[in-house]
Design a protein around this motif. Structure first.
Motif, PDB file in Angstrom:
ATOM      1  N   LEU A 174      -7.849   8.240  -5.065  1.00  0.00           N
ATOM      2  CA  LEU A 174      -6.748   7.790  -4.212  1.00  0.00           C
ATOM      3  C   LEU A 174      -7.100   7.995  -2.739  1.00  0.00           C
ATOM      4  N   ASP A 175      -7.833   9.078  -2.439  1.00  0.00           N
ATOM      5  CA  ASP A 175      -8.331   9.270  -1.073  1.00  0.00           C
ATOM      6  C   ASP A 175      -9.278   8.136  -0.695  1.00  0.00           C
ATOM      7  N   ALA A 183       0.835  -1.207   0.000  1.00  0.00           N
ATOM      8  CA  ALA A 183       0.000   0.000   0.000  1.00  0.00           C
ATOM      9  C   ALA A 183       0.866   1.251   0.000  1.00  0.00           C
ATOM     10  N   TYR A 199      -9.188   5.182  -1.867  1.00  0.00           N
ATOM     11  CA  TYR A 199      -8.356   3.987  -1.662  1.00  0.00           C
ATOM     12  C   TYR A 199      -7.744   4.031  -0.271  1.00  0.00           C
ATOM     13  N   ALA A 200      -7.286   5.214   0.166  1.00  0.00           N
ATOM     14  CA  ALA A 200      -6.686   5.354   1.492  1.00  0.00           C
ATOM     15  C   ALA A 200      -7.690   4.992   2.569  1.00  0.00           C
ATOM     16  N   GLU A 201      -8.947   5.381   2.366  1.00  0.00           N
ATOM     17  CA  GLU A 201      -9.964   5.142   3.385  1.00  0.00           C
ATOM     18  C   GLU A 201     -10.647   3.796   3.182  1.00  0.00           C
TER      19      GLU A 201
END
Lengths: 442, 237
Positions: B140-141, B18, B143-145
């Motif tokens: 992408l945010d 990740a 994906y982060a969450e």
């Protein structure tokens, strides 16, 4: 019999079990119920002591008096001797002559009270706590997600890597381009000795940067757009000084044109100034609630003269509901003024404008949509995505006749971005256009 | 991510996968941002820097592929872990392409620098790239969450990008017809616009991958339709 009394006491203590839980919270406690509470707390110790004394008395066959006296003594001591956790906590008792201790201060509460965005993360890069300011600034962001994934710029990656590896304190600049440009100075600190926790603190530097940027942008935009009317005014002055010197009829005509151009420059400057002011503060979400219905009514009222001059009927189409949204009254008024004015000017041929307002309940809460629909010539599909760009004009000629500056919708879009609301435009050639503003409470 | 494994090394391997994506994402975003800034500001120096940055993405993508294959071979992952790993491979592929498209824009900046510049088209390019970058940031945010709340709206945003691309296409054709000296910068701009539009498509792909990682099911097929630039024809005068 004293023994019966003991049991009675114990039982009543048990009944009061629920009661003194609340007393722990620092309520006023009468001495009687405090005794009961103490007895209840020490019921097992008392029972064990009594049992031992009784067994001893039974085994040795001695007189019953002394064990009974012993039992009564134990109970008395248990009931009277003060115990800290039954009464109020020590720190409470000493309140006033001591400063509050920081021992029971929770990290979360402390972090939440910091006004700057702050993220606590562990050595594997997953965030442990995200304070309220950070949730606000970097939404969506919740505890547990990886900070490296959230803050992806190469500098931030390096910062996080280094602070995890070496500890200490480090500071860098972090910039976000979209949806609004923001700059932060970020400090990464390792917390305490070997706690395995690190903190990122963000200091917003956007305002200072924006002031800097504003100056250059303003000059660039203004000079580009002011040049045309200025050139025309200068040209007419030349003509007035030269060939038209003795021609009063031409003079009057030229002065009239020059007046129009000067007015256009004044409008442009007004719009540029209000756009610049808006750009100064794009990401502070308004904290007060405004009733959209009131705002819309006010706008319709103030533009009535214009509409009736152009022979346009303004109709209302509201569904009943609660139209309160977070917003700034003056700014929202400007939004709807611009939209309604556009509808009047460019949709004049339709002779009718419908101002709509509806509330819907959606999964995320409460959504309000305000729409302004005209029945004019409509907007061709290829222009729709771009009409909120600065100085984008579908038809330069119409825009000039209508005294447009090319900034109206830009201002609308800016204000709505600041409100985290969305503008959608729905139009087909020949069928008019609908501008809708969607507000949503998360 | 959700629960830890008995073997903590496994967790660390997934984590490093990740983190690789994070590094790639940040890099790709930065490259596109700078390439478009170089285009708008006619800054060949910045464009050269973007071109020099690209090998990092290629390298990281290879590393991620390699790590992912090793994890699959060693740990025989299942369910969420497997989706996570396959997702990382796919996202890294998309991000690598995004970087390539950014690099291509930068190369064109170098080619047209110093020549005539149709101002309006540059403004349109900025609006287009802002939309695409915003979309990339949001996926992408997400994906982060590992959150799919906003995925639908992110994917639908692709419509806006396509619409603005079509409009830009039309505008560039007009400039070319007006003045033949515009043909060379406008042709390059046309490719730049196409590249940015492709970046939006990759963002949409990533959105679908994130949805798959988070929920285990595939997104519905009714993906936004593509742009209409293939229908645009200009009548000669």
């Amino acid at each position: 019999m004293p023994v019966q009394k003991v049991f009675q006491l114990l039982r009543s203590g048990m009944h009061r079990g629920q009661g003194f839980k609340q007393m722990d919270d620092g309520k006023d406690i009468s001495s009687r119920s405090m005794m009961r509470a103490r007895l209840f707390r020490s019921r097992f110790v008392i029972a064990a002591c009594c049992l031992v004394l009784a067994v001893q008395a039974g085994l040795t066959g001695a007189s019953l008096i002394w064990p009974l006296v012993g039992i009564v003594l134990i109970i008395l001591v248990a009931a009277v001797a003060p115990r800290r956790e039954i009464g109020e906590p020590k720190s409470d008792r000493n309140r006033g002559n001591r400063t509050p201790s920081s021992g029971n201060l929770s990290v979360q509460a402390l972090a939440d009270s910091v006004p700057d965005p702050l993220v606590i993360f562990s050595h594997d890069g997953s965030s442990v706590h995200v304070n309220e300011a950070a949730k606000d600034a970097f939404a969506p962001m919740t505890a547990g997600a990886s900070v490296q994934l959230k803050f992806r710029t190469p500098e931030m990656q390096q910062l996080i890597r280094e602070v995890i590896a070496n500890g200490g304190t480090m500071e860098i600049e972090y910039a976000e381009k979209v949806p609004v440009e923001r700059w932060f100075s970020v400090t990464a600190v390792s917390v305490g000795d070997n706690t395995g926790l690190f903190v990122l603190v963000f200091k917003d530097q956007s305002e200072a940067r924006r002031i800097e940027r504003m100056r250059s942008d303003f000059i660039a935009n203004a000079s580009h757009e002011l040049r045309t009317p200025l050139a025309s005014v200068a040209g007419f002055i030349d003509t007035l000084k030269g060939s038209a010197r003795n021609d009063p009829k031409a003079q009057e005509q030229f002065l009239h044109i020059m007046e129009g151009q000067a007015a256009r420059m004044a409008r442009l400057i007004d719009d540029l100034l209000s756009l610049s002011r808006l750009e100064m503060k794009p990401y502070l979400k308004p904290a007060t609630k405004v009733d959209l219905r009131e705002v819309l009514e006010g706008v319709v009222e103030s533009l009535k003269p214009l509409a009736s001059d152009l022979g346009i009927a303004v109709e209302k189409d509201y569904n009943c509901g609660d139209y309160a949204v977070f917003g700034d009254r003056d700014e929202l008024t400007q939004v709807f003024e611009n939209l309604l004015e556009n509808a009047c000017k460019y949709g004049q041929s339709g002779k009718k404008i419908i101002v709509g307002l509806r509330e819907e309940t959606v999964s995320a809460g409460h959504a309000v949509t305000a729409s302004i629909r005209d029945f004019g010539p409509g907007i061709a599909e290829e222009h729709i995505p771009r009409i909120t760009e600065r100085f984008y004009r579908i038809n330069a000629e119409t825009s000039r006749v209508q005294k447009g500056t090319g900034l109206g919708l830009s201002i609308v879009k800016h204000i709505l971005t600041r409100h985290r609301a969305r503008l959608s435009i729905d139009s087909r050639l020949g069928e008019g256009a609908t501008f809708s503003v969607h507000f949503q409470d998360a | 991510m959700q629960q830890s494994h008995t073997v903590s090394a496994y967790d660390e391997e997934l984590k490093s996968l990740a983190n690789g994506i994070a590094a790639m994402g940040g890099h790709a975003e930065r490259m596109v941002e700078q390439a478009v800034a170089a285009l708008a500001g006619d800054d060949a120096g910045l464009a050269q820097k973007v071109i020099a940055d690209d090998p990092f993405l290629d390298r990281t993508q290879r590393e991620i592929d390699d790590k992912a294959i090793r994890i699959i071979a060693r740990r025989q992952p299942m369910a969420g872990d497997l989706r996570e790993i396959i997702g990382a491979i796919r996202i890294s592929g998309d991000l690598e392409r995004v970087g390539d498209l950014g690099k291509n824009i930068a190369k064109r900046v170098v080619a047209i620098s110093g020549g005539p510049r149709p101002i309006g088209a540059f403004r349109g390019m900025q609006a287009l790239s802002e939309l695409a970058l915003n979309q990339l940031k949001e996926v992408l945010d997400a994906y982060a969450e590992r959150s799919v709340d906003r995925i639908d709206s992110i994917r639908d945003r692709d419509n806006e990008i396509d619409a603005i691309y079509t409009s830009l296409f039309r505008e560039l054709l007009t400039y070319m017809m007006e003045d033949p000296r515009n043909i060379s910068p406008c042709t390059h701009l046309l490719f730049c616009a196409k590249n940015v539009e492709r970046i939006g498509d990759h963002a949409t792909n990533i959105a679908e991958t994130v949805y798959h990682i988070a929920t285990g099911s595939l997104m519905s097929m009714d993906r936004p339709k593509d742009d209409k630039s293939h229908q645009v024809v200009m009548q000669g005068k």
